[in-house]
Design a protein around this motif. Structure first.
Motif, PDB file in Angstrom:
ATOM      1  N   ILE A  37       2.639  -1.796  -4.758  1.00 44.44           N
ATOM      2  CA  ILE A  37       1.485  -1.729  -5.681  1.00 44.44           C
ATOM      3  C   ILE A  37       0.984  -0.302  -5.840  1.00 44.44           C
ATOM      4  O   ILE A  37       0.530   0.093  -6.916  1.00 44.44           O
ATOM      5  CB  ILE A  37       0.380  -2.675  -5.174  1.00 44.44           C
ATOM      6  CG1 ILE A  37       0.882  -4.139  -5.245  1.00 44.44           C
ATOM      7  CG2 ILE A  37      -0.886  -2.508  -5.987  1.00 44.44           C
ATOM      8  CD1 ILE A  37      -0.091  -5.138  -4.650  1.00 44.44           C
ATOM      9  N   TRP A  38       1.084   0.474  -4.749  1.00 45.32           N
ATOM     10  CA  TRP A  38       0.603   1.856  -4.813  1.00 45.32           C
ATOM     11  C   TRP A  38       1.311   2.655  -5.898  1.00 45.32           C
ATOM     12  O   TRP A  38       0.722   3.521  -6.535  1.00 45.32           O
ATOM     13  CB  TRP A  38       0.816   2.510  -3.448  1.00 45.32           C
ATOM     14  CG  TRP A  38       0.232   3.886  -3.351  1.00 45.32           C
ATOM     15  CD1 TRP A  38      -1.078   4.248  -3.313  1.00 45.32           C
ATOM     16  CD2 TRP A  38       0.975   5.107  -3.292  1.00 45.32           C
ATOM     17  NE1 TRP A  38      -1.216   5.601  -3.214  1.00 45.32           N
ATOM     18  CE2 TRP A  38       0.040   6.174  -3.207  1.00 45.32           C
ATOM     19  CE3 TRP A  38       2.337   5.420  -3.289  1.00 45.32           C
ATOM     20  CZ2 TRP A  38       0.415   7.501  -3.121  1.00 45.32           C
ATOM     21  CZ3 TRP A  38       2.716   6.757  -3.202  1.00 45.32           C
ATOM     22  CH2 TRP A  38       1.766   7.778  -3.118  1.00 45.32           C
ATOM     23  N   GLY A  94       1.437  -4.213 -11.110  1.00 46.96           N
ATOM     24  CA  GLY A  94       0.392  -3.968 -10.133  1.00 46.96           C
ATOM     25  C   GLY A  94       0.099  -5.160  -9.243  1.00 46.96           C
ATOM     26  O   GLY A  94      -0.884  -5.131  -8.488  1.00 46.96           O
ATOM     27  N   ASN A 101       2.176   1.606  -8.762  1.00 44.42           N
ATOM     28  CA  ASN A 101       1.562   1.261 -10.048  1.00 44.42           C
ATOM     29  C   ASN A 101       0.190   1.905 -10.180  1.00 44.42           C
ATOM     30  O   ASN A 101      -0.130   2.524 -11.204  1.00 44.42           O
ATOM     31  CB  ASN A 101       1.454  -0.253 -10.188  1.00 44.42           C
ATOM     32  CG  ASN A 101       0.740  -0.664 -11.473  1.00 44.42           C
ATOM     33  OD1 ASN A 101      -0.469  -0.875 -11.478  1.00 44.42           O
ATOM     34  ND2 ASN A 101       1.501  -0.777 -12.572  1.00 44.42           N
ATOM     35  N   SER A 102      -0.641   1.787  -9.140  1.00 45.19           N
ATOM     36  CA  SER A 102      -2.019   2.285  -9.234  1.00 45.19           C
ATOM     37  C   SER A 102      -2.068   3.811  -9.234  1.00 45.19           C
ATOM     38  O   SER A 102      -2.958   4.399  -9.857  1.00 45.19           O
ATOM     39  CB  SER A 102      -2.855   1.729  -8.081  1.00 45.19           C
ATOM     40  OG  SER A 102      -2.285   2.099  -6.828  1.00 45.19           O
ATOM     41  N   TYR A 103      -1.126   4.467  -8.539  1.00 42.73           N
ATOM     42  CA  TYR A 103      -1.191   5.921  -8.420  1.00 42.73           C
ATOM     43  C   TYR A 103      -0.300   6.635  -9.436  1.00 42.73           C
ATOM     44  O   TYR A 103      -0.700   7.614 -10.051  1.00 42.73           O
ATOM     45  CB  TYR A 103      -0.805   6.345  -7.006  1.00 42.73           C
ATOM     46  CG  TYR A 103      -1.099   7.797  -6.712  1.00 42.73           C
ATOM     47  CD1 TYR A 103      -2.397   8.219  -6.432  1.00 42.73           C
ATOM     48  CD2 TYR A 103      -0.082   8.753  -6.723  1.00 42.73           C
ATOM     49  CE1 TYR A 103      -2.675   9.550  -6.173  1.00 42.73           C
ATOM     50  CE2 TYR A 103      -0.344  10.095  -6.462  1.00 42.73           C
ATOM     51  CZ  TYR A 103      -1.644  10.486  -6.183  1.00 42.73           C
ATOM     52  OH  TYR A 103      -1.921  11.791  -5.922  1.00 42.73           O
ATOM     53  N   ASN A 141       0.805  -1.224   0.000  1.00 50.51           N
ATOM     54  CA  ASN A 141       0.000   0.000   0.000  1.00 50.51           C
ATOM     55  C   ASN A 141       0.836   1.272   0.000  1.00 50.51           C
ATOM     56  O   ASN A 141       0.291   2.357  -0.256  1.00 50.51           O
ATOM     57  CB  ASN A 141      -0.931   0.020   1.211  1.00 50.51           C
ATOM     58  CG  ASN A 141      -1.991  -1.067   1.141  1.00 50.51           C
ATOM     59  OD1 ASN A 141      -2.360  -1.514   0.049  1.00 50.51           O
ATOM     60  ND2 ASN A 141      -2.484  -1.514   2.292  1.00 50.51           N
TER      61      ASN A 141
END
Length: 588
Positions: free
Chosen positions: A41-42, A68, A44-46, A37
């Motif tokens: 992964i964060w 991700g 990639n998502s952000y 978080n």
């Protein structure tokens, strides 16, 4: 490309210089959910980073994220050939005595390069994970490292294509077509090319802008329609509220626009003026209503059209209107009109018929009672005076004291009766005045001399400042002496013992100004607007408890106005009180 590289490093800076990150990486077992978080992964998502790896102080992978999704740390070997040299370079920098700061102010050091990873061009960036406060900093060169990879042929290239309007941008191992850009690593070696299809910028902009512009115009039109509806709804609600307010007041009210056309009014106004219901409607001109009253003879004598034009011109100039109107049915209306914000005109009317009748009855009663009281009071005062002052048969001490009290009260009643009669005559216009030309210096000098004995009772001295040249005015000397006696007696009564009261005579253009200046306690601001009204007294319980009839200044004002002059209290004076009296002069 430099902007893209800098952005990857800046993205890492947001999470790698953080006390919490250092603490979580040093605890065992590792909290992989927290790492997902915040460090994995964060990203990639952000931010859109494609791969993230965390290396321990020995440069061994302890975490991996690819596309991700958390991956096996062993997958680090796909980028190890390119990432390990960068990690070693960074650790040398961190161990250097002149290394940049890793905590506190400034950005952390890092290492980056352009490389081909598993056949794909990528930006590789390595950052140390350090505390932002500087507390608990590790031995330089033993920090955990954050490795991030972003591929040029993925979302990054699409973003660059949109930002720079590069149509059909893609990565190629060789140059193609007319538009291409070489991609080089730090060693200036070309690792590939970004190629795109040439286009006409205007056409591209047009294709991109037309839908957006159409959508924007639709949004603006919808917004304007909504705002207009809201404004109309609010205006309707405010008008309904205003109409309800108008109908629930006892006064007649009328409001026009800046062109003096009717906007809103109440039924009470129609009843007061006797207007037929059909005579008033939105948009009716005020001049038409004024003409109706002028034709009835209720606005004064003369040609109705000229009277109307005079009234409308006064309103158009922004003059404030205060007047009374005698209706043909005998009712008396009090009118007040003024221009308000936006050039609109507000008229308020009040039926004062009953008030005027009551005032007239009161004045008649006061006049009658005063006449009936003056004769017996004079006789009583004369008798008491003989009793108190008789040297032949003196009264016993107690009786003499009571008789003296009775005489003083009787004299006060006589003064009150005389003031009431004077006020009645002045108000009715039956007071007699004998005008003659006199030198105002003589009047002021005599007034000071005559009132000095009274002032001495309070320990006050009256002083006159008179000019060398004569001030000739046509006045009634006795009446002006009465005015000055009232002002001087008031000043003496309310001045501190040992102080002076100044009386000055000076010229103001074609007028003579007499000023009476005292050093007393002054007049309260809230009382000043009632100062010249009947029976007005500021404080009946003042420090010396000086009593009076409350008619002196009202009589004074009436006498001065009969001379064509004016009297007022100077509002600028903050210590004591200063009254100014102006009279027209015939020679100076």
């Amino acid at each position: 490309m430099q902007q893209a590289i800098a952005k990857v490093a800046n993205d890492q800076e947001a999470s790698t210089r953080w006390d919490d990150a250092v603490q979580h990486l040093n605890q065992r077992p590792l909290d992989y959910r927290w790492i997902d978080n915040n460090l994995g992964i964060w990203f990639n998502s952000y931010y859109g980073h494609d791969e993230v790896y965390l290396l321990d102080p020995a440069d061994q992978p302890i975490y991996a994220m690819q596309g991700g999704v958390r991956a096996n740390p062993e997958t680090f070997r796909r980028v190890a050939a390119q990432a390990v040299p960068l990690a070693e370079e960074l650790r040398r920098t961190l161990r250097s005595p002149s290394r940049p700061r890793t905590a506190g102010e400034g950005a952390t050091p890092g290492a980056w390069d352009m490389a081909v990873v598993a056949g794909r061009p990528a930006i590789l960036s390595v950052k140390p994970i350090v505390p932002e406060t500087g507390e608990g900093t590790l031995q330089p060169g033993t920090e955990y490292l954050h490795v991030s990879a972003r591929y040029l042929d993925g979302t990054l290239l699409g973003q660059l294509s949109r930002d720079f309007l590069a149509k059909d941008a893609r990565f190629s191992s060789r140059p193609e077509g007319e538009a291409s850009l070489p991609v080089r690593n730090r060693a200036r070696q070309t690792i590939g090319y970004i190629v795109w299809t040439p286009f006409q910028p205007g056409e591209q902009v047009e294709k991109r802008m037309i839908p957006a512009l159409a959508l924007a115009l639709m949004f603006v039109a919808a917004l304007l329609a909504w705002l207009l509806h809201q404004a109309w709804q609010r205006a309707r609600e405010e008008r309904e509220l205003l109409e309800l307010t108008f109908e629930n007041v006892t006064q007649g009210i009328l409001l026009t626009d800046s062109n003096l056309r009717l906007m809103i009014w109440n039924q009470r106004l129609c009843d007061m003026f006797g207007f037929a219901p059909q005579a008033l409607k939105v948009g009716t001109e005020l001049r038409d209503l004024v003409l109706i009253n002028a034709q009835r003879g209720e606005v004064g004598e003369g040609d109705p059209a000229e009277i109307r034009d005079h009234v409308i011109a006064s309103i158009a100039r922004g003059d404030e209107q205060r007047a009374e109107m005698l209706r043909e049915d005998g009712r008396i209306l009090e009118l007040f009109g003024r221009t308000i914000s936006g050039g609109r005109y507000l008229l308020i009317t009040r039926d004062v018929t009953d008030e005027r009748k009551a005032a007239r009855l009161k004045e008649e009663l006061v006049s009658t009672v005063s006449h009936e009281l003056r004769t017996p009071l004079t006789a009583i005062a004369g008798s008491l005076g003989l009793m108190v002052g008789s040297p032949v048969e003196p009264l016993p001490e107690k009786a003499a004291r009571l008789a003296q009290i009775a005489l003083r009260n009787c004299e006060r009643l006589i003064a009150l009766v005389n003031d009431l009669l004077d006020m009645d005559k002045l108000a009715s216009g039956t007071a007699e005045f004998e005008f003659k030309e006199v030198d105002l210096r003589d009047l002021v000098r005599d007034a000071v001399e005559h009132n000095q004995p009274y002032a001495e009772r309070f320990g006050v001295t009256l002083k006159a400042e008179l000019p060398a040249k004569p001030f000739t005015a046509r006045v009634d000397p006795l009446r002006i002496e009465q005015v000055l006696a009232n002002l001087l007696s008031n000043a003496a009564k309310f001045s501190p013992r040992g102080s002076d009261v100044q009386v000055m005579l000076e010229t103001e253009g074609a007028k003579a100004r007499i000023s009476v200046v005292d050093q007393g306690s002054g007049i309260a601001p809230e009382f000043r607007n009632r100062l010249f009204t009947r029976f007005a007294q500021q404080d009946a319980t003042s420090q010396r408890q000086q009593s009076g009839t409350g008619l002196g200044l009202a009589i004074t004002k009436a006498i001065v106005e009969r001379h064509g002059g004016r009297i007022w209290l100077d509002p600028e004076v903050t210590v004591g009180s200063t009254f100014h009296l102006e009279l027209p002069v015939t020679g100076a």
